[in-house]
Design a protein around this motif. Structure first.
Motif, mmCIF file in Angstrom:
data_model
loop_
_atom_site.group_PDB
_atom_site.id
_atom_site.type_symbol
_atom_site.label_atom_id
_atom_site.label_comp_id
_atom_site.label_asym_id
_atom_site.label_seq_id
_atom_site.Cartn_x
_atom_site.Cartn_y
_atom_site.Cartn_z
ATOM 1 N N ALA A 378 0.832 -1.206 0.000
ATOM 2 C CA ALA A 378 0.000 0.000 0.000
ATOM 3 C C ALA A 378 0.864 1.252 0.000
ATOM 4 C CB ALA A 378 -0.929 -0.006 1.220
ATOM 5 N N GLY A 379 1.946 1.236 0.770
ATOM 6 C CA GLY A 379 2.839 2.394 0.820
ATOM 7 C C GLY A 379 3.492 2.684 -0.519
ATOM 8 N N VAL A 380 3.963 1.640 -1.198
ATOM 9 C CA VAL A 380 4.587 1.829 -2.511
ATOM 10 C C VAL A 380 3.565 2.378 -3.504
ATOM 11 C CG1 VAL A 380 5.597 0.617 -4.481
ATOM 12 C CG2 VAL A 380 6.380 0.096 -2.177
ATOM 13 N N ALA A 381 2.334 1.861 -3.449
ATOM 14 C CA ALA A 381 1.288 2.339 -4.364
ATOM 15 C C ALA A 381 1.006 3.822 -4.136
ATOM 16 C CB ALA A 381 0.015 1.512 -4.173
ATOM 17 N N ILE A 382 0.931 4.240 -2.876
ATOM 18 C CA ILE A 382 0.631 5.642 -2.571
ATOM 19 C C ILE A 382 1.804 6.539 -2.972
ATOM 20 C CG2 ILE A 382 0.204 7.259 -0.683
ATOM 21 C CD1 ILE A 382 -1.354 4.991 0.702
ATOM 22 N N VAL A 383 3.020 6.095 -2.676
ATOM 23 C CA VAL A 383 4.201 6.901 -3.028
ATOM 24 C C VAL A 383 4.325 7.039 -4.541
ATOM 25 C CG1 VAL A 383 6.723 6.946 -2.995
ATOM 26 C CG2 VAL A 383 5.465 6.398 -0.910
ATOM 27 N N MET A 384 4.107 5.938 -5.278
ATOM 28 C CA MET A 384 4.177 6.009 -6.743
ATOM 29 C C MET A 384 3.076 6.909 -7.295
ATOM 30 S SD MET A 384 6.793 4.191 -7.671
ATOM 31 C CE MET A 384 6.537 3.796 -9.394
ATOM 32 N N SER A 385 1.908 6.874 -6.677
ATOM 33 C CA SER A 385 0.823 7.768 -7.099
ATOM 34 C C SER A 385 1.202 9.218 -6.851
ATOM 35 C CB SER A 385 -0.462 7.430 -6.334
ATOM 36 O OG SER A 385 -0.858 6.103 -6.559
ATOM 37 N N LEU A 386 1.848 9.472 -5.710
ATOM 38 C CA LEU A 386 2.290 10.831 -5.403
ATOM 39 C C LEU A 386 3.321 11.324 -6.411
ATOM 40 C CD1 LEU A 386 2.370 13.267 -3.455
ATOM 41 C CD2 LEU A 386 4.113 12.035 -2.148
ATOM 42 N N LEU A 387 4.277 10.477 -6.748
ATOM 43 C CA LEU A 387 5.296 10.859 -7.723
ATOM 44 C C LEU A 387 4.681 11.122 -9.095
ATOM 45 C CD1 LEU A 387 8.165 8.362 -6.784
ATOM 46 C CD2 LEU A 387 8.005 10.797 -6.227
ATOM 47 N N ALA A 388 3.632 10.375 -9.418
ATOM 48 C CA ALA A 388 2.990 10.535 -10.726
ATOM 49 C C ALA A 388 2.284 11.873 -10.865
ATOM 50 C CB ALA A 388 2.002 9.397 -10.970
ATOM 51 N N THR A 389 1.988 12.543 -9.734
ATOM 52 C CA THR A 389 1.251 13.813 -9.804
ATOM 53 C C THR A 389 2.160 15.025 -9.967
ATOM 54 O OG1 THR A 389 1.319 14.104 -7.380
ATOM 55 C CG2 THR A 389 -0.518 12.828 -8.294
ATOM 56 N N ILE A 390 3.462 14.831 -9.773
ATOM 57 C CA ILE A 390 4.355 16.002 -9.707
ATOM 58 C C ILE A 390 4.395 16.757 -11.031
ATOM 59 C CG2 ILE A 390 6.753 16.709 -9.416
ATOM 60 C CD1 ILE A 390 7.056 14.490 -7.355
ATOM 61 N N TYR A 391 4.608 16.057 -12.143
ATOM 62 C CA TYR A 391 4.715 16.756 -13.431
ATOM 63 C C TYR A 391 3.401 17.429 -13.837
ATOM 64 C CZ TYR A 391 5.084 17.503 -18.441
ATOM 65 O OH TYR A 391 5.043 18.062 -19.700
ATOM 66 N N PRO A 392 2.256 16.728 -13.799
ATOM 67 C CA PRO A 392 1.011 17.424 -14.171
ATOM 68 C C PRO A 392 0.719 18.620 -13.259
ATOM 69 C CG PRO A 392 0.684 15.055 -14.150
ATOM 70 C CD PRO A 392 2.013 15.305 -13.546
ATOM 71 N N ALA A 393 1.027 18.489 -11.955
ATOM 72 C CA ALA A 393 0.779 19.598 -11.038
ATOM 73 C C ALA A 393 1.668 20.788 -11.383
ATOM 74 C CB ALA A 393 1.029 19.148 -9.601
ATOM 75 N N TRP A 394 2.895 20.529 -11.768
ATOM 76 C CA TRP A 394 3.797 21.621 -12.176
ATOM 77 C C TRP A 394 3.290 22.286 -13.457
ATOM 78 C CZ3 TRP A 394 6.765 21.881 -16.676
ATOM 79 C CH2 TRP A 394 7.652 22.962 -16.736
ATOM 80 N N ARG A 395 2.796 21.482 -14.381
ATOM 81 C CA ARG A 395 2.266 22.055 -15.632
ATOM 82 C C ARG A 395 1.086 22.969 -15.364
ATOM 83 N NH1 ARG A 395 1.381 18.733 -21.021
ATOM 84 N NH2 ARG A 395 0.506 20.795 -21.417
ATOM 85 N N ALA A 396 0.303 22.655 -14.352
ATOM 86 C CA ALA A 396 -0.857 23.494 -14.031
ATOM 87 C C ALA A 396 -0.427 24.887 -13.590
ATOM 88 C CB ALA A 396 -1.696 22.832 -12.946
ATOM 89 N N THR A 397 0.724 24.981 -12.921
ATOM 90 C CA THR A 397 1.204 26.302 -12.477
ATOM 91 C C THR A 397 1.742 27.136 -13.634
ATOM 92 O OG1 THR A 397 3.449 25.470 -12.002
ATOM 93 C CG2 THR A 397 1.804 25.322 -10.236
ATOM 94 N N GLN A 398 2.006 26.492 -14.778
ATOM 95 C CA GLN A 398 2.556 27.204 -15.932
ATOM 96 C C GLN A 398 1.466 27.794 -16.833
ATOM 97 O OE1 GLN A 398 5.988 27.522 -15.907
ATOM 98 N NE2 GLN A 398 5.582 26.488 -13.945
ATOM 99 N N VAL A 399 0.219 27.586 -16.455
ATOM 100 C CA VAL A 399 -0.879 28.134 -17.260
ATOM 101 C C VAL A 399 -0.876 29.659 -17.135
ATOM 102 C CG1 VAL A 399 -3.382 28.260 -17.519
ATOM 103 C CG2 VAL A 399 -2.283 26.061 -17.067
ATOM 104 N N ALA A 400 -0.858 30.336 -18.285
ATOM 105 C CA ALA A 400 -0.913 31.808 -18.290
ATOM 106 C C ALA A 400 -2.367 32.241 -18.270
ATOM 107 C CB ALA A 400 -0.207 32.361 -19.528
ATOM 108 N N PRO A 401 -2.823 32.970 -17.231
ATOM 109 C CA PRO A 401 -4.253 33.317 -17.124
ATOM 110 C C PRO A 401 -4.810 34.054 -18.330
ATOM 111 C CG PRO A 401 -3.109 33.743 -15.059
ATOM 112 C CD PRO A 401 -2.057 33.416 -16.062
ATOM 113 N N ALA A 402 -4.084 35.084 -18.785
ATOM 114 C CA ALA A 402 -4.626 35.890 -19.892
ATOM 115 C C ALA A 402 -4.788 35.048 -21.162
ATOM 116 C CB ALA A 402 -3.696 37.077 -20.156
ATOM 117 N N LYS A 403 -3.768 34.271 -21.469
ATOM 118 C CA LYS A 403 -3.797 33.439 -22.668
ATOM 119 C C LYS A 403 -4.862 32.364 -22.565
ATOM 120 C CE LYS A 403 -0.727 30.803 -25.668
ATOM 121 N NZ LYS A 403 0.658 30.300 -25.858
ATOM 122 N N ALA A 404 -4.995 31.746 -21.377
ATOM 123 C CA ALA A 404 -5.969 30.677 -21.205
ATOM 124 C C ALA A 404 -7.377 31.202 -21.286
ATOM 125 C CB ALA A 404 -5.727 29.985 -19.866
ATOM 126 N N LEU A 405 -7.644 32.384 -20.673
ATOM 127 C CA LEU A 405 -8.999 32.932 -20.703
ATOM 128 C C LEU A 405 -9.354 33.454 -22.092
ATOM 129 C CD1 LEU A 405 -9.012 34.844 -17.292
ATOM 130 C CD2 LEU A 405 -10.264 32.759 -17.881
#
Length: 409
Positions: A378-405
């Motif tokens: 269970a621990g390995v599954a949760i840790v791997m799931s956590l690692l899998a979120t890092i790149y998409p979460a970083w990409r979300a911070t790169q969204v430019a508000p003006a361009k996206a809207l």
């Protein structure tokens, strides 16, 4: 918690998008299946190790000494010396010899052991009924035979059989002596021991081997079976006579090493399976970020910090991992607990035997569920799931508000 609430809404809204919903469900199902299979596999290897330690090593001596020149004349003195070591829990004398069993036209080679049921170091008595052990002490030559060997030869309780034993002497090519013995009991240990071992009393073994007194070997039971090598050397160095030293790690150690090797491979597979299962989390979150660019832009325009935006998508990915780990742990625990019965039912359904007791030391697939394995998977599954979120979460911070809207209109 704001980040958790938004993540829950984003995850809930994926149900309205068929493709996103499929990928998200696939990631959760993949984690469930991965956790369940790996917990079951680890429990099976635990069962094999437990069977080796608590079953096979009851009839296989932990440590054994054989005198270089002839039998031990006074084995009790050796026993007292061995028991002075705190790691030794029991000492048992034994007389071992190979023999041929004849029943009609059938011949089988066996390891014949003369034992003293009263000594503390002999674990075979746990698999033989008390009345059979008492019958071994009779003046008439009697023996206890393995149930598997008895089935092969068509023998049962009370039958007589012929033993062919090579006469000890200097002349070569001597004809073996024939001895008639009566079967007073059958032991059903399970595995190859049932097909290769037979037991008689020490007096009977002396008559068969042509020994006037003494024993050919002394067997020790030790507290920690995995420390048998060190105990064998330590006690052996204290003995006043030259002896051959043997222990179970030499005779059956390959079984333990095989179990540990398979367990190591399972740990490696655990990481790889979880990595593949969690890859779908990356796909789900990347598509979610692409689809929710306008909403992310609005949140940033309203002053939401990048740190909280990162937490939104980490929480969304972790929800898949947490659900997968939770459900997979439950399914894996149920499978592990019911594995012996499931395999028995499958053998009956397919009319086959998965573990041939002529070859293996067990005849059924064992299982031993341990909470450490549940926590690890269970621990390995949760840790791997956590690692899998890092790149998409970083990409979300790169969204430019003006361009996206602007692009959303």
């Amino acid at each position: 918690m704001l980040s958790w609430d938004i993540a829950y809404r984003f995850r809930k809204n994926t149900a309205h998008n068929g493709f996103l919903s499929f990928i998200s469900a696939s990631s959760t199902i993949g984690i469930v299946l991965g956790c369940a299979v790996l917990i079951t596999a680890l429990s099976m290897m635990n069962g094999f190790q437990l069977a080796l330690q608590n079953k096979l090593l009851k009839v296989v001596p932990h440590v054994e000494y054989q005198r270089v020149d002839g039998p031990f004349e006074d084995w009790s003195a050796i026993a007292e010396l061995a028991m002075q070591d705190n790691a030794v829990t029991g000492v048992s004398p034994v007389i071992q010899q190979t023999a041929m069993v004849q029943s009609g036209q059938e011949f089988k080679g066996i390891m014949l052991q003369g034992i003293d049921p009263e000594t503390s170091g002999n674990g075979i008595s746990d698999f033989i009924k008390n009345d059979a052990l008492q019958a071994l002490q009779q003046a008439e030559p009697t023996m206890v035979l393995g149930a598997g060997l008895a089935r092969e030869l068509g023998l049962s309780f009370g039958d007589r059989l012929t033993l062919l034993i090579a006469e000890q002497g200097n002349r070569a090519f001597q004809a073996p002596k024939r001895h008639q013995l009566r079967i007073v009991g059958l032991f059903n240990f399970g595995g190859e021991v049932d097909h290769k071992n037979a037991y008689v009393s020490l007096p009977t073994a002396r008559r068969l081997a042509g020994i006037e007194r003494g024993v050919t070997g002394i067997q020790l039971s030790v507290r920690d079976v995995f420390n048998a090598d060190a105990v064998a050397k330590r006690v052996g160095n204290r003995l006043p006579e030259l002896v051959y030293v043997n222990h179970w790690m030499r005779t059956h150690g390959h079984l333990y090493r095989d179990i540990e090797l398979v367990r190591t491979v399972i740990y490696l597979v655990l990481v790889l399976v979880m990595a593949v299962a969690c890859f779908n989390i990356v796909s789900t979150l990347v598509l979610t970020v692409t689809k929710k660019r306008a909403q992310i832009a609005m949140l940033k325009t309203m002053g939401l910090e990048d740190r909280k935006i990162v937490m939104i998508f980490i929480w969304q990915g972790l929800q898949n991992g947490l659900w997968g780990a939770f459900l997979g742990t439950i399914v894996g625990a149920v499978l592990a607990l019911s594995l012996p019965q499931l395999m028995l039912w499958l053998e009956q359904l397919l009319s086959l035997q998965m573990l041939n007791d002529d070859v293996y030391f067990v005849s059924q697939i064992p299982s031993e569920l341990r909470w450490q394995d549940l926590a690890l998977v269970a621990g390995v599954a949760i840790v791997m799931s956590l690692l899998a979120t890092i790149y998409p979460a970083w990409r979300a911070t790169q969204v430019a508000p003006a361009k996206a809207l602007h692009g959303s209109h």
